[in-house]
Motif scaffolding. Structure first.
Motif, mmCIF file in Angstrom:
data_model
loop_
_atom_site.group_PDB
_atom_site.id
_atom_site.type_symbol
_atom_site.label_atom_id
_atom_site.label_comp_id
_atom_site.label_asym_id
_atom_site.label_seq_id
_atom_site.Cartn_x
_atom_site.Cartn_y
_atom_site.Cartn_z
ATOM 1 N N HIS A 1 0.851 -1.179 0.000
ATOM 2 C CA HIS A 1 0.000 0.000 0.000
ATOM 3 C C HIS A 1 0.887 1.229 0.000
ATOM 4 N N GLU A 2 0.441 2.299 0.626
ATOM 5 C CA GLU A 2 1.177 3.561 0.571
ATOM 6 C C GLU A 2 2.618 3.404 1.037
ATOM 7 N N GLU A 3 2.843 2.612 2.074
ATOM 8 C CA GLU A 3 4.198 2.433 2.587
ATOM 9 C C GLU A 3 5.098 1.766 1.553
ATOM 10 N N GLY A 4 4.569 0.775 0.855
ATOM 11 C CA GLY A 4 5.349 0.095 -0.163
ATOM 12 C C GLY A 4 5.676 0.988 -1.334
ATOM 13 N N VAL A 5 4.715 1.795 -1.762
ATOM 14 C CA VAL A 5 4.952 2.741 -2.858
ATOM 15 C C VAL A 5 6.026 3.743 -2.452
ATOM 16 N N ARG A 6 5.953 4.203 -1.225
ATOM 17 C CA ARG A 6 6.942 5.154 -0.701
ATOM 18 C C ARG A 6 8.337 4.531 -0.701
ATOM 19 N N GLU A 7 8.426 3.294 -0.251
ATOM 20 C CA GLU A 7 9.730 2.613 -0.226
ATOM 21 C C GLU A 7 10.293 2.445 -1.637
ATOM 22 N N ASN A 8 9.449 2.072 -2.574
ATOM 23 C CA ASN A 8 9.912 1.905 -3.950
ATOM 24 C C ASN A 8 10.509 3.189 -4.500
ATOM 25 N N ARG A 9 9.854 4.297 -4.258
ATOM 26 C CA ARG A 9 10.364 5.575 -4.777
ATOM 27 C C ARG A 9 11.727 5.900 -4.192
ATOM 28 N N VAL A 10 11.888 5.647 -2.899
ATOM 29 C CA VAL A 10 13.185 5.902 -2.265
ATOM 30 C C VAL A 10 14.265 5.019 -2.879
ATOM 31 N N VAL A 11 13.961 3.753 -3.081
ATOM 32 C CA VAL A 11 14.938 2.829 -3.660
ATOM 33 C C VAL A 11 15.323 3.247 -5.067
ATOM 34 N N TRP A 12 14.344 3.627 -5.880
ATOM 35 C CA TRP A 12 14.660 4.090 -7.236
ATOM 36 C C TRP A 12 15.550 5.327 -7.203
ATOM 37 N N LEU A 13 15.192 6.308 -6.375
ATOM 38 C CA LEU A 13 15.974 7.538 -6.310
ATOM 39 C C LEU A 13 17.412 7.254 -5.882
ATOM 40 N N GLU A 14 17.591 6.405 -4.905
ATOM 41 C CA GLU A 14 18.943 6.114 -4.426
ATOM 42 C C GLU A 14 19.741 5.325 -5.469
ATOM 43 N N PHE A 15 19.076 4.411 -6.143
ATOM 44 C CA PHE A 15 19.756 3.633 -7.174
ATOM 45 C C PHE A 15 20.155 4.527 -8.346
ATOM 46 N N TYR A 16 19.231 5.352 -8.819
ATOM 47 C CA TYR A 16 19.546 6.238 -9.944
ATOM 48 C C TYR A 16 20.686 7.180 -9.579
ATOM 49 N N ARG A 17 20.662 7.686 -8.346
ATOM 50 C CA ARG A 17 21.724 8.609 -7.927
ATOM 51 C C ARG A 17 23.072 7.895 -7.841
ATOM 52 N N ALA A 18 23.090 6.669 -7.372
ATOM 53 C CA ALA A 18 24.341 5.905 -7.315
ATOM 54 C C ALA A 18 24.938 5.741 -8.710
ATOM 55 N N VAL A 19 24.079 5.480 -9.689
ATOM 56 C CA VAL A 19 24.555 5.369 -11.074
ATOM 57 C C VAL A 19 25.115 6.706 -11.550
ATOM 58 N N GLN A 20 24.381 7.767 -11.304
ATOM 59 C CA GLN A 20 24.807 9.104 -11.748
ATOM 60 C C GLN A 20 26.140 9.519 -11.123
ATOM 61 N N LYS A 21 26.374 9.111 -9.881
ATOM 62 C CA LYS A 21 27.630 9.445 -9.196
ATOM 63 C C LYS A 21 28.764 8.488 -9.534
ATOM 64 N N GLY A 22 28.460 7.432 -10.255
ATOM 65 C CA GLY A 22 29.492 6.463 -10.615
ATOM 66 C C GLY A 22 29.887 5.545 -9.481
ATOM 67 N N GLU A 23 28.964 5.278 -8.559
ATOM 68 C CA GLU A 23 29.257 4.379 -7.434
ATOM 69 C C GLU A 23 29.067 2.940 -7.889
ATOM 70 N N ILE A 24 29.958 2.513 -8.742
ATOM 71 C CA ILE A 24 29.815 1.224 -9.429
ATOM 72 C C ILE A 24 31.145 0.482 -9.396
ATOM 73 N N ALA A 25 31.087 -0.782 -8.980
ATOM 74 C CA ALA A 25 32.271 -1.639 -9.010
ATOM 75 C C ALA A 25 32.143 -2.740 -10.060
ATOM 76 N N ASN A 26 30.939 -2.933 -10.590
ATOM 77 C CA ASN A 26 30.658 -3.985 -11.565
ATOM 78 C C ASN A 26 31.467 -3.745 -12.847
ATOM 79 N N ARG A 27 32.414 -4.637 -13.130
ATOM 80 C CA ARG A 27 33.324 -4.442 -14.265
ATOM 81 C C ARG A 27 32.610 -4.550 -15.606
ATOM 82 N N ILE A 28 31.535 -5.314 -15.658
ATOM 83 C CA ILE A 28 30.781 -5.439 -16.911
ATOM 84 C C ILE A 28 30.141 -4.101 -17.263
ATOM 85 N N ILE A 29 29.535 -3.448 -16.287
ATOM 86 C CA ILE A 29 28.943 -2.131 -16.523
ATOM 87 C C ILE A 29 30.013 -1.141 -16.970
#
Length: 306
Positions: free
Chosen positions: A231-259
Motif C-alpha cells: 500500500h502507501e508504505e510500499g509505494v513510498r519505499e519503492n520511490r526511495v529505492v529508485w531515487l537512491e539507485f539512480y543517484r548511485a549510477v549518476q555518481k558512478g558508485e559502481i564496481a561492476n566491471r561489466i557495466i
C-alpha cells in the motif's frame, strides 16, 4: 575438492502450513555441503514447534552434518533484520535465503554454483516459477505476469538495465551470494516491502550476477504474500529505492566491471529508465537535484529507512 559451504537462512513467520516442505527442499538438494539456519520472528502459529520437531530428526541432522540452528527472536523484528541476524550466525562462504512459504528445486545450488563459477560471479539467481497453495504449478494470469518480468533480462548488456523499474530477481529467496558480496554492499536495509529489490539493485552495481534457467525458484502465491498488501508504505519505499539507485549510477558508485566496460554506461541507464515511461524519467531527473537529495535524507530518517 570440497564444495564451499552454503548457509541457507529461512526467516519464519506464521507459515506453519508451508515451512516443513520448505526445509525438506533444502535437505533434498543435490549439492551436499549445506548449513540450515531458521530464525522464527515470533510466529503466532505452531511454526516454531514444527521446525524444532524437524530439527531434532536424526536423519535431517545427519544430512546437514549437525549444522542446524533454530532461533526465536525476542520480539518481532521484520524480514530484513531477521535475515541479517541469520546471516550473522551463518558459517558459509556462500549464503542463500528461502522464504518459509517457497521451495527450491533439487538441483538449485548445483546449477547456480556451476553458472557462478563459469562466469566468475559473486552471486546469481534463476528463473522463477509460481506455485499455488498446494505446491502445484500455477497457471493464472498473475503467476504468468510475475514470470514474464524476467523476460526483461533478454538482450541486456548487464542485469541492472533490466531492473531499473522492476525486481527481475522477484524475491530474496531467489538469490545465492558470497559473503564477500554481502559485506561489500552492507546487508539488507530497513524496508518492509522492498528490502529484496534494494539488495538486488545494490548487488547489481557491485558485481554482475550469473543467471540460469537450468533451475527455478518456486514462488508460492497464496493470498497472504506481503506484496499483496503493498500500500502507501510500499509505494513510498519503492520511490526511495529508485531515487537512491539512480543517484548511485549518476555518481558512478559502481564496481561492476561489466557495466564499466562502456564509459557511456550512464547513457545506457538513462535510456533504460526512459523506456519505462515518464514517471521513471522524472525520478531520474529528481535524483540529480541537490534539494531533493537533502529532503530524501530527512524523509528516510523520518520513516527509518536504512
Amino acid at each position: 575438492m570440497e564444495e564451499p559451504l552454503i548457509s541457507v537462512v529461512i526467516p519464519s513467520y506464521n507459515y506453519e502450513a508451508y515451512i516443513g516442505h520448505a526445509i525438506e527442499t533444502v535437505a533434498a538438494q543435490s549439492y551436499r555441503n549445506l548449513e540450515l539456519i531458521v530464525i522464527d520472528d515470533c510466529s503466532q502459529d505452531h511454526s516454531l514447534e514444527k521446525v524444532n520437531g524437524l530439527a531434532g530428526d536424526k536423519l535431517l541432522r545427519e544430512r546437514f552434518s549437525e549444522r542446524i540452528t533454530v532461533r526465536k527472536n525476542e520480539h518481532n523484528r521484520g524480514a530484513h533484520e531477521t535475515i541479517n541476524e541469520g546471516i550473522a550466525a551463518a558459517n558459509g562462504e556462500y549464503l542463500a535465503i528461502l522464504n518459509a512459504d517457497d521451495l527450491f528445486e533439487p538441483n538449485r545450488f548445483s546449477a547456480l554454483m556451476g553458472e557462478m563459477r563459469r562466469k566468475g560471479a559473486m552471486w546469481g539467481f534463476s528463473r522463477v516459477r509460481c506455485i499455488g497453495p498446494d505446491g502445484e504449478p500455477l497457471e493464472t494470469e498473475q503467476a504468468h505476469s510475475f514470470e514474464r518480468i524476467q523476460d526483461k533480462l533478454a538482450g541486456k548488456r548487464f542485469a541492472a538495465l533490466a531492473a531499473v523499474a522492476e525486481n527481475v530477481g522477484i524475491s530474496t529467496g531467489n538469490l545465492l551470494f558470497s559473503r564477500r558480496l554481502f559485506e561489500g554492499i552492507g546487508g539488507f536495509k530497513n524496508y518492509k516491502y522492498v528490502h529484496d529489490y534494494d539488495f538486488f539493485l545494490r548487488a547489481c552495481l557491485y558485481d554482475e550476477p550469473a543467471f540460469t534457467a537450468e533451475t527455478s525458484y518456486l514462488y508460492r502465491l497464496h493470498g497472504e504474500n506481503s506484496f499483496l498488501s503493498l500500500h502507501e508504505e510500499g509505494v513510498r519505499e519503492n520511490r526511495v529505492v529508485w531515487l537512491e539507485f539512480y543517484r548511485a549510477v549518476q555518481k558512478g558508485e559502481i564496481a561492476n566491471r561489466i557495466i564499466l566496460q562502456n564509459p557511456a554506461y550512464a547513457q545506457e541507464f538513462y535510456e533504460a529508465v526512459s523506456a519505462e515511461g515518464k514517471k521513471k524519467r522524472t525520478l531520474w531527473k529528481l535524483a540529480q537535484n541537490p534539494l531533493m537529495r537533502a529532503g530524501l535524507k530527512l524523509f528516510k530518517a523520518k520513516y527509518r529507512m536504512d
